[in-house]
Design a protein around this motif. Structure first.
Motif, short mmCIF file in Angstrom:
data_model
loop_
_atom_site.label_atom_id
_atom_site.label_comp_id
_atom_site.label_asym_id
_atom_site.label_seq_id
_atom_site.Cartn_x
_atom_site.Cartn_y
_atom_site.Cartn_z
N TYR A 25 0.82 -1.21 0.00
CA TYR A 25 0.00 0.00 0.00
C TYR A 25 0.85 1.26 0.00
O TYR A 25 0.49 2.25 -0.64
N CYS A 26 1.97 1.23 0.68
CA CYS A 26 2.87 2.39 0.66
C CYS A 26 3.40 2.64 -0.74
O CYS A 26 3.42 3.79 -1.22
N ARG A 27 3.82 1.58 -1.42
CA ARG A 27 4.31 1.74 -2.79
C ARG A 27 3.21 2.25 -3.71
O ARG A 27 3.44 3.12 -4.56
N ALA A 28 2.00 1.71 -3.55
CA ALA A 28 0.87 2.11 -4.40
C ALA A 28 0.48 3.56 -4.17
O ALA A 28 -0.14 4.18 -5.04
N ASN A 29 0.84 4.10 -3.02
CA ASN A 29 0.46 5.47 -2.69
C ASN A 29 1.66 6.41 -2.62
O ASN A 29 1.63 7.42 -1.92
N ALA A 30 2.68 6.07 -3.39
CA ALA A 30 3.85 6.94 -3.57
C ALA A 30 4.55 7.29 -2.26
O ALA A 30 4.92 8.44 -2.02
N ALA A 31 4.73 6.27 -1.42
CA ALA A 31 5.47 6.46 -0.17
C ALA A 31 6.59 5.43 -0.11
O ALA A 31 6.57 4.50 0.71
N TYR A 34 8.55 4.74 3.33
CA TYR A 34 7.78 3.93 4.28
C TYR A 34 7.66 2.49 3.79
O TYR A 34 7.67 1.55 4.60
N ALA A 35 7.56 2.30 2.48
CA ALA A 35 7.51 0.95 1.92
C ALA A 35 8.79 0.19 2.27
O ALA A 35 8.75 -0.99 2.65
N GLU A 36 9.92 0.87 2.15
CA GLU A 36 11.20 0.23 2.49
C GLU A 36 11.29 -0.11 3.98
O GLU A 36 11.83 -1.15 4.35
N VAL A 37 10.77 0.77 4.81
CA VAL A 37 10.75 0.50 6.25
C VAL A 37 9.91 -0.75 6.54
O VAL A 37 10.34 -1.64 7.28
N CYS A 38 8.75 -0.83 5.94
CA CYS A 38 7.89 -2.00 6.14
C CYS A 38 8.55 -3.27 5.63
O CYS A 38 8.49 -4.32 6.28
N ALA A 39 9.19 -3.20 4.48
CA ALA A 39 9.88 -4.36 3.92
C ALA A 39 11.02 -4.80 4.84
O ALA A 39 11.20 -6.01 5.09
N ALA A 40 11.76 -3.83 5.36
CA ALA A 40 12.86 -4.16 6.27
C ALA A 40 12.35 -4.80 7.55
O ALA A 40 12.95 -5.76 8.06
N LEU A 41 11.25 -4.30 8.08
CA LEU A 41 10.67 -4.90 9.29
C LEU A 41 10.17 -6.31 9.02
O LEU A 41 10.40 -7.22 9.83
N ALA A 42 9.51 -6.51 7.89
CA ALA A 42 9.01 -7.85 7.55
C ALA A 42 10.14 -8.85 7.47
O ALA A 42 10.01 -9.99 7.91
N LYS A 43 11.24 -8.42 6.93
CA LYS A 43 12.38 -9.32 6.74
C LYS A 43 13.28 -9.42 7.96
O LYS A 43 13.78 -10.49 8.30
N GLY A 44 13.49 -8.29 8.63
CA GLY A 44 14.56 -8.23 9.61
C GLY A 44 14.20 -8.40 11.07
O GLY A 44 15.09 -8.59 11.89
N LEU A 45 12.92 -8.33 11.42
CA LEU A 45 12.57 -8.50 12.83
C LEU A 45 13.00 -9.88 13.31
O LEU A 45 12.84 -10.87 12.60
N SER A 46 13.52 -9.91 14.52
CA SER A 46 13.90 -11.21 15.09
C SER A 46 13.57 -11.23 16.57
O SER A 46 13.33 -10.18 17.19
N ARG A 47 13.59 -12.39 17.12
CA ARG A 47 13.31 -12.56 18.55
C ARG A 47 14.56 -12.33 19.39
O ARG A 47 14.54 -12.55 20.60
N ASP A 48 15.64 -11.88 18.78
CA ASP A 48 16.89 -11.63 19.50
C ASP A 48 16.81 -10.39 20.39
O ASP A 48 17.67 -10.20 21.24
N THR A 49 15.81 -9.55 20.15
CA THR A 49 15.63 -8.36 20.98
C THR A 49 14.24 -8.39 21.60
O THR A 49 13.33 -9.03 21.07
#
Length: 58
Positions: A25-31, A34-49
């Motif tokens: 939705y961020c990409r579709a709405n020219a953001a 924010y799209a990159e932030v969401c992609a990074a969170l989807a990929k990078g979140l871990s239970r290490d913290t």
């Protein structure tokens, strides 16, 4: 007649998918930032913290 199927609304896979949907939705709405932030969170979140574990258990 359709039977009702329970779909879990919590858990790591659901949280990651929610970030991917938001990325779309961020990409579709020219953001693209924010799209990159969401992609990074989807990929990078871990239970290490504590923060990562808390978000993934949301």
């Amino acid at each position: 007649m359709r039977s009702h199927v329970e779909v879990p609304m919590t858990g790591e896979a659901v949280v990651r998918q929610a970030f991917r949907i938001q990325e779309h939705y961020c990409r579709a709405n020219a953001a693209p930032i924010y799209a990159e932030v969401c992609a990074a969170l989807a990929k990078g979140l871990s239970r290490d913290t504590r923060t990562g574990a808390r978000v993934l258990d949301w």
